[in-house]
Every structure is written in structure tokens, then in C-alpha cells.
Design an enzyme around this catalytic site. Structure first.
Site, mmCIF file in Angstrom:
data_model
loop_
_atom_site.group_PDB
_atom_site.id
_atom_site.type_symbol
_atom_site.label_atom_id
_atom_site.label_comp_id
_atom_site.label_asym_id
_atom_site.label_seq_id
_atom_site.Cartn_x
_atom_site.Cartn_y
_atom_site.Cartn_z
ATOM 1 N N ARG A 224 0.842 -1.194 0.000
ATOM 2 C CA ARG A 224 0.000 0.000 0.000
ATOM 3 C C ARG A 224 0.878 1.246 0.000
ATOM 4 N NH1 ARG A 224 -3.268 -2.610 -1.757
ATOM 5 N NH2 ARG A 224 -5.319 -3.196 -1.007
ATOM 6 N N HIS A 272 -0.690 0.239 -9.881
ATOM 7 C CA HIS A 272 -1.418 -0.681 -8.987
ATOM 8 C C HIS A 272 -1.970 -1.899 -9.756
ATOM 9 C CE1 HIS A 272 -3.827 -0.838 -4.977
ATOM 10 N NE2 HIS A 272 -3.558 -2.055 -5.431
HETATM 11 P P1 NDP Z 1 -1.782 -11.614 4.835
HETATM 12 O O1 NDP Z 1 -2.718 -11.133 5.891
HETATM 13 O O2 NDP Z 1 -1.924 -13.010 4.349
HETATM 14 O O3 NDP Z 1 -0.272 -11.453 5.345
HETATM 15 C C1 NDP Z 1 0.171 -10.368 6.062
HETATM 16 C C2 NDP Z 1 1.556 -10.685 6.634
HETATM 17 O O4 NDP Z 1 2.064 -9.502 7.253
HETATM 18 C C3 NDP Z 1 1.543 -11.766 7.710
HETATM 19 O O5 NDP Z 1 2.681 -12.579 7.546
HETATM 20 C C4 NDP Z 1 1.640 -10.983 9.024
HETATM 21 O O6 NDP Z 1 2.316 -11.682 10.071
HETATM 22 C C5 NDP Z 1 2.497 -9.807 8.581
HETATM 23 N N1 NDP Z 1 2.286 -8.630 9.434
HETATM 24 C C6 NDP Z 1 1.165 -7.928 9.654
HETATM 25 N N2 NDP Z 1 1.393 -6.889 10.479
HETATM 26 C C7 NDP Z 1 2.714 -6.941 10.794
HETATM 27 C C8 NDP Z 1 3.568 -6.159 11.601
HETATM 28 N N3 NDP Z 1 3.116 -5.080 12.278
HETATM 29 N N4 NDP Z 1 4.882 -6.499 11.690
HETATM 30 C C9 NDP Z 1 5.349 -7.595 11.040
HETATM 31 N N5 NDP Z 1 4.587 -8.386 10.241
HETATM 32 C C10 NDP Z 1 3.295 -8.059 10.127
HETATM 33 O O7 NDP Z 1 -1.893 -10.565 3.632
HETATM 34 P P2 NDP Z 1 -1.784 -10.862 2.057
HETATM 35 O O8 NDP Z 1 -0.495 -11.541 1.802
HETATM 36 O O9 NDP Z 1 -3.037 -11.486 1.557
HETATM 37 O O10 NDP Z 1 -1.774 -9.371 1.453
HETATM 38 C C11 NDP Z 1 -0.772 -8.436 1.784
HETATM 39 C C12 NDP Z 1 -1.105 -7.077 1.217
HETATM 40 O O11 NDP Z 1 -0.857 -7.028 -0.186
HETATM 41 C C13 NDP Z 1 -2.573 -6.650 1.299
HETATM 42 O O12 NDP Z 1 -2.921 -6.215 2.600
HETATM 43 C C14 NDP Z 1 -2.635 -5.553 0.269
HETATM 44 O O13 NDP Z 1 -2.341 -4.340 0.894
HETATM 45 C C15 NDP Z 1 -1.537 -5.903 -0.713
HETATM 46 N N6 NDP Z 1 -2.046 -6.219 -2.061
HETATM 47 C C16 NDP Z 1 -1.565 -5.496 -3.129
HETATM 48 C C17 NDP Z 1 -1.998 -5.776 -4.411
HETATM 49 C C18 NDP Z 1 -1.469 -5.031 -5.598
HETATM 50 O O14 NDP Z 1 -1.938 -5.251 -6.725
HETATM 51 N N7 NDP Z 1 -0.475 -4.171 -5.456
HETATM 52 C C19 NDP Z 1 -2.970 -6.851 -4.673
HETATM 53 C C20 NDP Z 1 -3.382 -7.568 -3.501
HETATM 54 C C21 NDP Z 1 -2.935 -7.240 -2.239
HETATM 55 P P3 NDP Z 1 1.667 -12.971 10.825
HETATM 56 O O15 NDP Z 1 1.418 -14.007 9.746
HETATM 57 O O16 NDP Z 1 2.720 -13.425 11.752
HETATM 58 O O17 NDP Z 1 0.396 -12.500 11.471
#
Ligand code: NDP
Length: 309
Positions: A224, A272
């Protein structure tokens, strides 16, 4: 009961068609067309107008049309009892994996440099580092981050991941928690941001973080725009600490005319498109959750509202 689609600025036609094809009996309303608010128990949304769900007394689920849910969680007027769901889709994950791999390889093989040389009609070979000498750090190794890591591993890159909780992924060293953040950053020749946008992660890509990366590191942001402090990135690319960046997401989309990213020779901008949701691929999981709601069964891919993802 009925499903409401709310996606201002995004044509809902393909979603309506996919929903009708896969569930002919489903009653669908498209916001803001005339509809009975009391009838709606499930909404499918992207960037809904803030506060509107307060006007739907029977709504129980707000489903995101994509993997990101910050467009829903950021609504301060979203009633507490509403469940939020997100998309978890193999095709979305595969597209993210191949897109990040493309960016990594383009950087690795100096393709921006050669494009510039070609425009200037110059024959200018430069050395490159081999894939297995490069360590890619995936910041936020969740559903999409894991797919990115698989693509990179298949191509010989070393991969490390950072998340909130330790992971056990084959061939990926896992780092977690504040104590291990610096160690993770110090090794990341290429940093790929795949975090969800939450109050903890907003503006995480800042000067302090960039300075912890090795000299010459490259930054890829496909999560993001609000994760990035834009002036800090420009400062660290311009002073030579970072070798460049590839950005797919921005605070303001599209970015404004005259934005310094547009013409920056070391910054690659894409609109995007890293991984775009395809309604036909995602509608089965939306329908499954709609039916689960009717049967009072547990929903799939529910977001934990207090942690924001
Ligand atoms: P997930 O919820 O599957 O994964 C998020 C990961 O981030 C998890 O491993 C989580 O850790 C980790 N995390 C969250 N908060 C923290 C923190 N404060 N510190 C360290 N690690 C953290 O998300 P997705 O993989 O499905 O998606 C990720 C993002 O990709 C979406 O939120 C979206 O913003 C973006 N996106 C972008 C697109 C584009 O076209 N550019 C398309 C689709 C999505 P844990 O597993 O340990 O909880």
C-alpha cells in the site's frame, strides 16, 4: 436476503455476471441504485463511502473484493458487529509472485539502465550480480508473500521473511518481532513490502528503515502507498544509499502530475497492477461465505478486526 455490491469508481458488471452465473437465485443490489436496505445482509465492496453500512440494520458481513481490507477497516463508522472477510486466491497469489519476480529480475539485470542507454543510442554493458548471491527480504510473509518467496526460490534467490509470528517455511529464514527487525533489514539486498496496511505498519518504509538496509539495496513496494514515506525514499535514492525502487501503490492513485516519481531515473512506477482480482476466480468463495452466513456456519477468510488484517 440480498447481497449488495458497493464499488464506486469500479464497474460492477463483471461481478454481477459472475455472481449470477454461479448463483442464479441470488438477489443482488448495486449501490447506489434503488434498493431495500433492510433486505441486505451481505455486502461486497471496494472503497465504499464512509459510514454507509450504518444504514443497513441487518448487514452482517462486509466482504472485500480484494486481498487488502484497509479500505474497510479504515471506516471509523463501521458497526462493531459486522464481520469483514478478504480474498484468498491462488491466482491472485500467483500473479503477485510473478510480478515481483519480474521486478526483481529487471533490477538484477539492469534493464532500466539498458532502456536509458537505448534511448540515448549508447552501447553500455554493466556488470550484474547472479541471483544466488542476492538475498531478498519479504516484509510481511503472508498469503501473497509466500507466493513471492516460492517464485524467487525457484529462480535461485536467497529469501528471508519477516512477520509478526515466526514461520516455518522451507528454505526461508524467518524473522519476527521488533528484536529481529534490524537483523532482517541488514541482510535484505532487495526489500519487498507485502505488509497489510494497519496502524502499526503505516509509514513503516521511512528514513530509519532505509538506513538499516545494506548500501545499494533496492526497495519494492507492492502493498500500500501509505506504507511509504515518499520524501524519505527520494532522499535515500538521491544520496546513493538505495540503488532504486519499484512502486506499484501510492498515497494518491493516480499520482499527481509533476510528482517526482514520474521522471525519476531510478524509480519504476506501475499503476497498482501487481495482482488484479478476477471476479470469476473469486466469486465462488464469496458465494460460499454468503451461503455459510445463511446456514449460520463459520465464515472463511475472516479478518481479525482488532489487529486489522
Ligand atoms: P496476509 O494477511 O496473508 O499477510 C500479512 C503478513 O504480514 C503476515 O505474515 C503478518 O504476520 C504480517 N504482518 C502484519 N502486520 C505486521 C507487523 N506489524 N509487523 C510484522 N509483520 C506483520 O496478507 P496478504 O499476503 O493477503 O496481502 C498483503 C497485502 O498485499 C494486502 O494487505 C494488500 O495491501 C496488498 N495487495 C496489493 C496488491 C497489488 O496489486 N499491489 C494486490 C493484492 C494485495 P503474521 O502471519 O505473523 O500475522
Amino acid at each position: 436476503m440480498s447481497l449488495l455490491i458497493v464499488s464506486p469508481g469500479k464497474d460492477p458488471k463483471a461481478w454481477v455476471e459472475a455472481l449470477k452465473n454461479q448463483h442464479p437465485g441470488l438477489n443482488i443490489y448495486v449501490y447506489p441504485e434503488d434498493h431495500d436496505k433492510e433486505e441486505v445482509d451481505f455486502a461486497l465492496t471496494w472503497n465504499h463511502p464512509r459510514g454507509i453500512f450504518q444504514n443497513y440494520p441487518n448487514i452482517k458481513v462486509v466482504a472485500s473484493m480484494g486481498a487488502g481490507v484497509d479500505h474497510i477497516t479504515s471506516d471509523p463508522e463501521l458497526p462493531e458487529n459486522i464481520k469483514i472477510t478478504k480474498v484468498v486466491d491462488d491466482r491472485l497469489a500467483e500473479d503477485m509472485g510473478t510480478f515481483v519476480l519480474t521486478l526483481v529480475l529487471a533490477h538484477q539485470r539492469n534493464l532500466l539502465h539498458y532502456r536509458e542507454s537505448q534511448i540515448n543510442e549508447k552501447w553500455e554493458p554493466v556488470p550484474y550480480t547472479r541471483n544466488n548471491d542476492v538475498k531478498v527480504g519479504i516484509l510481511g510473509i503472508g498469503n501473497l508473500g509466500q507466493s513471492v518467496s516460492k517464485c524467487l526460490l525457484k529462480n535461485g534467490f536467497q529469501v528471508i521473511g519477516f512477520s509478526k509470528h515466526k514461520k516455518d517455511f522451507e528454505n526461508v529464514d524467518s524473522y519476527a518481532g521488533e528484536d529481529e527487525f534490524d537483523e532482517f533489514l541488514e541482510q535484505s539486498d532487495i526489500l519487498v513490502n507485502m505488509l497489510p496496511l494497519t496502524s502499526e505498519t503505516e509509514k513503516i518504509l521511512d528514513l530509519e528503515l532505509f538506513e538499516k538496509l545494506p548500501k545499494g539495496a533496492y526497495v519494492i513496494n507492492v502493498a500500500r502507498g501509505e506504507h511509504l514515506v515518499e520524501q524519505d525514499l527520494l532522499a535515500k535514492v538521491d544520496d546513493g544509499h538505495l540503488s532504486g525502487a519499484a512502486l506499484d501503490v501510492f498515497w494518491e492513485e493516480p499520482i499527481r502530475d509533476e510528482h517526482p516519481f514520474w521522471k525519476h531515473p531510478k524509480i519504476r512506477v506501475t499503476p497498482h497492477i501487481a495482482s488484479v482480482t478476477h471476479p470469476n476466480s473469486v466469486v465462488p468463495q464469496i458465494i460460499e461465505n454468503y451461503e455459510r452466513l445463511q446456514e449460520e456456519e463459520e465464515l472463511k477468510n475472516v479478518v481479525e478486526r482488532d489487529r486489522g488484517y
